[in-house]
Design a protein around this motif. Structure first.
Motif, mmCIF file in Angstrom:
data_model
loop_
_atom_site.group_PDB
_atom_site.id
_atom_site.type_symbol
_atom_site.label_atom_id
_atom_site.label_comp_id
_atom_site.label_asym_id
_atom_site.label_seq_id
_atom_site.Cartn_x
_atom_site.Cartn_y
_atom_site.Cartn_z
ATOM 1 N N LEU A 11 34.173 31.353 -52.720
ATOM 2 C CA LEU A 11 34.600 32.721 -52.402
ATOM 3 C C LEU A 11 34.080 33.734 -53.428
ATOM 4 N N LYS A 13 33.871 38.139 -54.177
ATOM 5 C CA LYS A 13 34.223 39.510 -53.787
ATOM 6 C C LYS A 13 33.365 40.472 -54.613
ATOM 7 N N CYS A 54 42.646 38.130 -51.302
ATOM 8 C CA CYS A 54 41.701 37.429 -50.414
ATOM 9 C C CYS A 54 42.362 36.179 -49.832
ATOM 10 N N GLY A 57 44.593 36.978 -47.036
ATOM 11 C CA GLY A 57 44.008 37.671 -45.879
ATOM 12 C C GLY A 57 44.264 39.163 -45.878
ATOM 13 N N GLY A 60 39.233 41.077 -47.310
ATOM 14 C CA GLY A 60 38.199 40.139 -46.860
ATOM 15 C C GLY A 60 37.229 39.839 -47.995
ATOM 16 N N SER A 63 31.735 36.834 -49.495
ATOM 17 C CA SER A 63 31.148 35.604 -48.961
ATOM 18 C C SER A 63 32.113 34.461 -49.255
ATOM 19 N N ARG A 65 34.700 31.124 -47.880
ATOM 20 C CA ARG A 65 35.726 30.903 -46.844
ATOM 21 C C ARG A 65 37.121 30.853 -47.451
ATOM 22 N N ASP A 72 40.302 28.688 -40.738
ATOM 23 C CA ASP A 72 39.348 29.463 -41.534
ATOM 24 C C ASP A 72 39.528 30.947 -41.202
ATOM 25 N N THR A 74 38.023 33.449 -42.282
ATOM 26 C CA THR A 74 36.793 34.232 -42.166
ATOM 27 C C THR A 74 36.139 34.075 -40.794
ATOM 28 N N SER A 75 36.636 33.111 -39.993
ATOM 29 C CA SER A 75 36.061 32.942 -38.646
ATOM 30 C C SER A 75 36.836 33.781 -37.615
ATOM 31 N N ARG A 81 43.157 37.764 -37.485
ATOM 32 C CA ARG A 81 43.494 37.558 -38.893
ATOM 33 C C ARG A 81 44.825 38.231 -39.221
#
Ligand SMILES: Nc1ncnc2c1ncn2[C@@H]1O[C@H](COP(=O)(O)OP(=O)(O)OP(=O)(O)O)[C@@H](O)[C@H]1O
Length: 256
Positions: A11, A13, A54, A57, A60, A63, A65, A72, A74-75, A81
């Motif tokens: 992860l 940010k 993060c 949630g 975001g 990069s 997950r 997940d 991020t999906s 979410r």
């Protein structure tokens, strides 16, 4: 399903773009196992709140997950979410953020209303019981002490029976005694006296005494993992923090 209630994988940010881009967190790989109380510590600006937001949630990642209760994040779409966040996570801040015109019971019922449910009274009472405030259900915040207000905030975060309760400096505004009472409440959620379903708590703190209530302390420095302690004592936590504050203190960036 992994034993982690929430897991961050590679992860990162970042804020800004181009020449002004800065990475404030990561890459970070860390899991928070079910039925555990973890403290996240690190110097100011090391990325603790960013990690928590993060993981919950609320924010975001740039990069990587976030796997929350097997899903997940991020999906998911923004709407999905938000829905999952409302049911699978609870969040407690340093400021209690209760609505002053509502009773404790009505404040605790809010997340259920936001999720579009009619709040069953028994569920609201159960959450208040978990924090030892069943007898103050009808009280408005200004009739409650700071510690009691924070316990109402915890009950509000618990009412949806989240997989993980996140807390950012939950004792930051409390004195030593009330802070300890709150920490006992958090520990009881995890270690389940009376056979209740165990919970998972991840909290950010600056205070080694508070961190020592946790089963495990995860350290951050400059946005990277900088080791961890199991069964921490206040002395061991304070020593690690002092070492992290020294110039050249090593950051691990390793998996925890
Ligand atoms: N919206 C933002 N835009 C730019 N930078 C940000 C933003 N939010 C946080 N930061 C930066 O990210 C870094 C990490 O911030 P974060 O609040 O996660 O640290 P922290 O460890 O929780 O700090 P503290 O202990 O002081 O609360 C800091 O350098 C902060 O200035």
């Amino acid at each position: 399903m992994s034993d982690d209630a929430v897991r961050l994988e590679a992860l990162t940010k970042r804020y800004g773009s181009g020449r002004t881009e800065v990475t404030v967190l990561g890459p970070v790989d860390v899991g928070f196992s079910r039925s555990s109380l973890t403290a996240v510590m690190g110097p100011s600006g090391s990325g603790k709140s960013t990690l928590l937001q993060c993981a919950a949630g609320l924010d975001g990642p740039s990069s990587g997950r976030v796997v929350l209760d097997g899903t997940d994040l991020t999906s998911l779409s923004e709407t999905e979410r938000t829905r999952l966040r409302r049911t699978a996570t609870g969040f407690v801040f340093q400021a209690y953020n209760l609505l002053p015109s509502l009773t404790a019971e009505q404040n605790v019922a809010l997340p259920l209303r936001l999720a579009g449910r009619r709040p069953p009274r028994a569920e609201v009472r159960r959450a208040l019981e978990q924090v030892g405030l069943a007898d103050r259900a009808g009280s408005r915040p200004h009739h409650l002490s700071g510690g009691q207000q924070q316990r109402v905030a915890v009950a509000r975060a618990l009412v949806t029976r989240p997989a993980v309760l996140f807390a950012d400096e939950p004792t930051g505004a409390l004195d030593l005694t009330t802070g300890r009472e709150l920490l006992h409440v958090l520990r009881d959620l995890v270690h389940s006296p009376g056979g209740r379903k165990p919970g998972t708590v991840v909290m950010v703190t600056h205070d080694p005494q508070v961190a020592a209530f946790a089963d495990r302390v995860v350290f951050l420095a400059d946005g990277l993992l900088a080791g961890e302690l199991r069964s921490p004592t206040p002395q061991a936590v304070a020593e690690r923090m002092t070492a992290l504050g020294r110039p050249g203190a090593e950051t691990a960036g390793a998996r925890c």
